[in-house]
Design an enzyme around this catalytic site. Structure first.
Site, PDB file in Angstrom:
ATOM      1  N   GLY A  87      -8.954  30.418 -35.125  1.00 49.19           N
ATOM      2  CA  GLY A  87      -9.970  31.043 -35.964  1.00 49.19           C
ATOM      3  C   GLY A  87      -9.486  31.434 -37.333  1.00 49.19           C
ATOM      4  O   GLY A  87      -9.972  30.943 -38.352  1.00 49.19           O
ATOM      5  N   LEU A  88      -8.495  32.311 -37.392  1.00 45.84           N
ATOM      6  CA  LEU A  88      -7.996  32.784 -38.661  1.00 45.84           C
ATOM      7  C   LEU A  88      -7.480  31.612 -39.483  1.00 45.84           C
ATOM      8  O   LEU A  88      -7.690  31.522 -40.679  1.00 45.84           O
ATOM      9  CB  LEU A  88      -6.880  33.799 -38.402  1.00 45.84           C
ATOM     10  CG  LEU A  88      -6.326  34.484 -39.643  1.00 45.84           C
ATOM     11  CD1 LEU A  88      -7.440  35.232 -40.378  1.00 45.84           C
ATOM     12  CD2 LEU A  88      -5.221  35.450 -39.248  1.00 45.84           C
ATOM     13  N   ASP A 111     -11.535  37.005 -33.875  1.00 44.71           N
ATOM     14  CA  ASP A 111     -10.919  35.700 -34.088  1.00 44.71           C
ATOM     15  C   ASP A 111     -11.707  34.609 -33.364  1.00 44.71           C
ATOM     16  O   ASP A 111     -11.721  33.457 -33.780  1.00 44.71           O
ATOM     17  CB  ASP A 111      -9.472  35.723 -33.587  1.00 44.71           C
ATOM     18  CG  ASP A 111      -8.726  34.475 -34.022  1.00 44.71           C
ATOM     19  OD1 ASP A 111      -8.282  34.454 -35.190  1.00 44.71           O
ATOM     20  OD2 ASP A 111      -8.621  33.527 -33.228  1.00 44.71           O
ATOM     21  N   ASP A 121       0.813  -1.213   0.000  1.00 41.53           N
ATOM     22  CA  ASP A 121       0.000   0.000   0.000  1.00 41.53           C
ATOM     23  C   ASP A 121       0.852   1.271   0.000  1.00 41.53           C
ATOM     24  O   ASP A 121       0.333   2.359  -0.230  1.00 41.53           O
ATOM     25  CB  ASP A 121      -0.981   0.007   1.184  1.00 41.53           C
ATOM     26  CG  ASP A 121      -2.192  -0.900   0.918  1.00 41.53           C
ATOM     27  OD1 ASP A 121      -2.178  -1.597  -0.113  1.00 41.53           O
ATOM     28  OD2 ASP A 121      -3.140  -0.904   1.728  1.00 41.53           O
TER      29      ASP A 121
END
Lengths: 421, 533
Positions: B427-428, B292, B36
């Site tokens: 985006g662009l 954008d 453990d």
């Protein structure tokens, strides 16, 4: 070697907190070796958590291991644990038709509540006859330490393997396929394969095709932690060929010579067979000798590979051995290794991790081989470390890996030299 | 029994370990079998901790079971106290020791240890990690407070809080940040900056980097901030009942939530409304409004994590980035009500499950364009070829970044904007891919330039993997079972690769619903009109 020589080696016993994995960890490499096998741990959330923590980032697809997590109702007897297990196995097999062998793996809680997984495996084997073979073994922490999980797994397979009277040499212990192929070529080149009539590897790449075992089977171990497997094979009437383990130039050549002499192959014939790969190994080793020579190394007890690796690092790399911790010491399995160790060496069996760390701080070794829980804290104290788990995940056996093996120990030292921050 | 491939939470004693590890002078003794101790590596490897967790284990083995395991507990407790000299000791057990019924907590309490001994009973067969953390934190605080002689001595023990004679600023406890918590390390810094802007002093932060003496000062604060409800909600409720301390329960992740948090704090402090903080303290609002970002509109996002991070992420995704939340889920049963409420607002059904296979199936069915999840969802998303960002524990080592990267407050919102938008085609760039898609340089195998080299197959995999079954059904377009006419198939190929998979699925779904056996060019455009958003 005489049994007196074996007893001469002084070993200090230590009891206290043990900072080691349990045998369930073996599933991480066993499931990759046997690609038609599924490992089902019957345990708790802790078991599942351990497995995924030890497996680390190896999650790319659905793994071939899982945990049947016991819950309150399983313990309180409200649900028959066996019925529950049958239900889970049914779901699993429906989902994974490619699975040919299922291992039920016992855990600490299943051992403590005395859930008989052997009986469960027989029942399920019968129920799913022809579809899947069900075997069981224990990977529990109360019974096994780290690599012992492979031992108990192979032991179960050795018991289940079919019988043969054919002569063969069996190589026992999990190896990466590429290393297995290298060793097979070596055994061939050294004339051992021909003398042995047949060479097989255990465990097999497909669990479905268990190699047959019998009184004319002679076997060599490639891993030093296979004590129970060795006994199971002896019980099947097979013969153990004692040998040092194939780590480094001496280890690999010694291992081959033990095999050669067992099968009556001329010593020179064997040496000719491995001459080229041995030369490569020696050449590769040269790169790391400067880094390793004279440096001190300390082994925390962990993978059970400590003694053969210490032998390699001391004899072939010139490292200075400080303390060698081992989780447990089986003098029979290591009978050929122990005499190769330098004299007056401190071997400690068992562990009290806090006391051991006190000794590490006092001795200031150049390198400590330890588990993942201790590595970064030691580094933070300025002590270089090598994760022992890498030694069971990386190909390190044989001539072609000798350089890689030395590099594993040289890298932390070289890195320490390199860093200016 | 429950079949688990991967688990989102560890057992409850790991939650208790997180509390012990967070604190500076607490030690935790766990009655547990050999093995453990693996849990140590969660801290030393994943979090790169320089120190070992302050945890001692009894590590019993089979041979101990017939003997005196209770004696082993006592030895371990005594040794741990003597060696580590903690200011408080937590004593508990893991799953296996629970079956032995040695009662380690009571045993330790009877040993005359001169510091608070906190017995922990964390049922391992029904509860999990976050619950364990919450209970341990709660009982630790209660034991520490109960061990304090009287209020005035408490004040003496901590003179630094009343160091100044200036008009008193109100003070707050920040409760819940822990070791292994998602970005807690940086969140406590960021929440400090935010509270400073609000003229609020931090009385203490706990459990992260707190001492037992700090915990004794909890009642000195005017109010509590429940930063991580998974860990601190139980304690905060008790503190309100016991010391009448109000609780600020908004988790300030995201701009809207941060402003809500500010209002909640000011309602307590009576803070000057003219100093009310402005959303523009974060760049997220402007970045999100900038042109954008229009390509982010309606991006389908699947969210899964712990309760508080999933709920926060859902709000940011829908209100602050203009995404469409197509799935929301959590493994935190304790937070199920909050997650369900958030899901209902967004018109989706909450997935309350810690079954990795359920989550995977839900993601596949929802066909998201972005997955926000834990390390497990990262793997699911990778397999499905969908971009992914991590928003919640459990995480791997790479989610403990070297740089400052909080989630809370205004800077947290900046970090979130970058982290979530980065995996998407920008985006662009998306626009240019449209314009130049017939140029040879812009073939399907070219990855967006910001997604690094050598991963040319990724976007192609994205398009094809999303539609795995459709592609499989269409294996070879001359297959007579394909409903696609050759012309329609050709037209489909003109659609940019990163939306082609979705176009194929949508068209096939539309055709099925409309009862068309064949998909023609017209069907394709009818479907496009049907799904227009």
């Amino acid at each position: 070697m005489s049994s007196a020589a074996l007893c001469d080696i002084p070993v200090k016993l230590e009891r206290g907190q043990r900072e080691v994995f349990c045998g369930l960890t073996g599933i991480v490499w066993l499931h990759r070796k046997m690609q038609d096998a599924f490992f089902l741990v019957v345990g708790s959330r802790t078991c599942a958590h351990l497995l995924q923590s030890a497996a680390g980032v190896m999650i790319f697809s659905e793994p071939r291991f899982a945990t049947a997590i016991m819950q309150d109702k399983d313990l309180a007897g409200m649900a028959d644990a066996n019925d529950e297990l049958d239900r889970i196995v049914k779901r699993l097999l429906e989902r994974r038709p490619d699975i040919k062998t299922l291992f039920l793996v016992g855990s600490c809680p299943s051992e403590v509540i005395k859930l008989d997984l052997g009986k469960a495996a027989d029942r399920l084997s019968l129920h799913h006859q022809g579809r899947v073979r069900v075997l069981s073994y224990s990977g529990s922490g109360i019974e096994t330490t780290f690599t012992e999980g492979e031992d108990t797994c192979l032991e179960a397979m050795a018991r289940a393997a079919p019988h043969t009277d054919d002569e063969q040499l069996m190589i026992v212990g999990t190896l990466p396929d590429v290393v297995e192929d290298q060793l097979a070529r070596l055994l061939d080149a050294c004339g051992i394969a021909e003398a042995a009539k047949n060479v097989s590897f255990f465990p097999p790449r497909r669990a479905e095709t268990l190699p047959a075992i019998g009184p004319n089977t002679r076997f060599l171990l490639v891993q030093p932690f296979l004590n129970a497997t060795r006994r199971a094979l002896l019980h099947r009437g097979s013969t153990h060929i004692p040998a040092i383990f194939p780590f480094g130039v001496e280890g690999t050549s010694g291992w081959l010579h033990s095999a050669g002499s067992a099968f009556g192959v001329d010593r020179q014939r064997v040496a000719d067979g491995y001459a080229a790969p041995m030369a490569r190994a020696q050449k590769a080793l040269v790169h790391y000798k400067d880094t390793l020579h004279g440096k001190s190394i300390w082994f925390m007890p962990d993978s059970q590979l400590e003694i053969p690796l210490a032998r390699f690092l001391a004899r072939e790399c010139g490292m200075k051995l400080l303390e060698i911790g081992v989780p447990y010491l089986d003098r029979q399995t290591l009978s050929a290794e122990l005499p190769e160790l330098p004299e007056n060496l401190g071997i400690v069996e068992g562990q009290d991790v806090d006391l051991q760390l006190d000794r590490v701080r006092a001795a200031k070794p150049d390198l400590v081989v330890c588990g993942l829980g201790l590595a970064n804290p030691l580094e933070a104290e300025g002590v270089s470390s090598k994760w022992s788990i890498e030694l069971v995940f990386s190909p390190i056996h044989g001539f072609e890996q000798t350089g890689d093996l030395a590099e594993l120990f040289a890298r932390p030292l070289q890195r320490k030299q390199l860093l200016a921050v | 029994m429950e079949l688990a491939l991967w688990t989102y939470e560890g057992p409850p004693h790991v939650g208790a370990m997180r509390i012990a590890m967070s604190m500076r002078d607490v030690h935790y003794v766990i009655h547990a079998p050999q093995g453990d101790t693996y849990a140590d590596l969660l801290f030393t490897m994943i979090e790169r901790s320089k120190r070992r967790p302050p945890v001692s284990y009894t590590t019993f083995q089979a041979r101990d079971l017939g003997a005196d395991t209770a004696g082993l507990v006592k030895t371990t407790v005594r040794d741990a106290y003597e060696r580590f000299q903690p200011a408080a000791l937590m004593v508990g057990e893991s799953c296996t020791a629970e079956l032995l019924q040695d009662q380690p907590g009571s045993l330790a309490q009877s040993m005359g240890i001169p510091v608070p001994v906190v017995p922990l009973e964390l049922p391992a067969y029904s509860k999990k990690e976050n619950w364990g953390a919450s209970e341990s934190f709660y009982y630790l605080v209660r034991h520490v407070l109960a061990s304090q002689p009287a209020n005035d001595t408490t004040a003496d023990a901590a003179p630094e809080v009343s160091a100044s004679d200036a008009p008193r600023r109100m003070s707050a406890n920040v409760l819940g940040p822990t070791s292994l918590g998602f970005r807690c390390r940086d969140d406590v810094v960021e929440i400090g900056k935010l509270l400073d802007l609000l003229d609020v002093d931090i009385n203490l932060i706990a459990p992260l980097d707190a001492t037992v003496a700090d915990l004794a000062r909890i009642p000195d604060a005017d109010f509590n901030i429940c930063l991580c409800p998974e860990v601190a909600r139980t304690l905060c409720k008790w503190l309100t009942r016991t010391f009448s301390q109000p609780v600020v329960s908004t988790v300030p992740i995201g701009v809207g939530a941060t402003l809500d948090f500010v209002r909640e704090v000011q309602a307590i402090t009576g803070g000057d409304a003219t100093t009310a903080l402005d959303a523009e303290l974060s760049r997220l609002p402007w970045y999100s409004r900038s042109v954008d970002s229009t390509y982010l509109t309606g991006k389908r996002v699947f969210i899964y994590g712990d309760g508080s991070h999933a709920v926060s992420a859902a709000r940011i995704a829908s209100e602050e980035l203009g995404f469409k939340v197509v799935g929301l889920g959590s493994f935190s049963r304790e937070m199920a009500r909050d997650v369900k409420a958030a899901a209902e607002k967004l018109g989706v059904e909450a997935l309350i499950s810690d079954d990795y296979l359920d989550v995977e199936a839900a993601i596949e069915a929802a066909q998201p364009e972005l997955v926000l999840g834990t390390q497990m969802e990262r793997h699911i998303a990778k397999r499905l070829g969908i971009p992914c960002a991590v928003i919640s524990a459990p995480v791997h080592v790479q989610d403990f970044p070297a740089r400052y990267s909080p989630q809370v407050g205004f800077e947290g919102a900046n970090v979130i904007f970058d982290t979530w938008v980065h995996p998407l085609t920008m985006g662009l760039e998306e626009h240019l891919l449209h314009m130049f898609r017939d140029d040879f340089e812009f073939n399907d195998a070219v990855a967006p330039s910001h997604l690094h080299g050598g991963e040319g197959a990724t976007p192609a995999a994205l398009a094809t993997d999303i539609s795995t079954d459709a592609e499989a059904a269409n294996d070879g377009s001359d297959d007579t079972s394909s409903p696609w006419t050759a012309d329609a198939e050709k037209e489909l190929k003109k659609i940019p690769f990163f939306v082609r998979g979705k176009a194929r699925r949508n068209t096939e779904a539309y055709a099925r619903d409309a009862g068309h056996d064949r998909i023609t060019v017209d069907t394709l455009y009818e479907a496009k009109a049907h799904y227009a958003r």
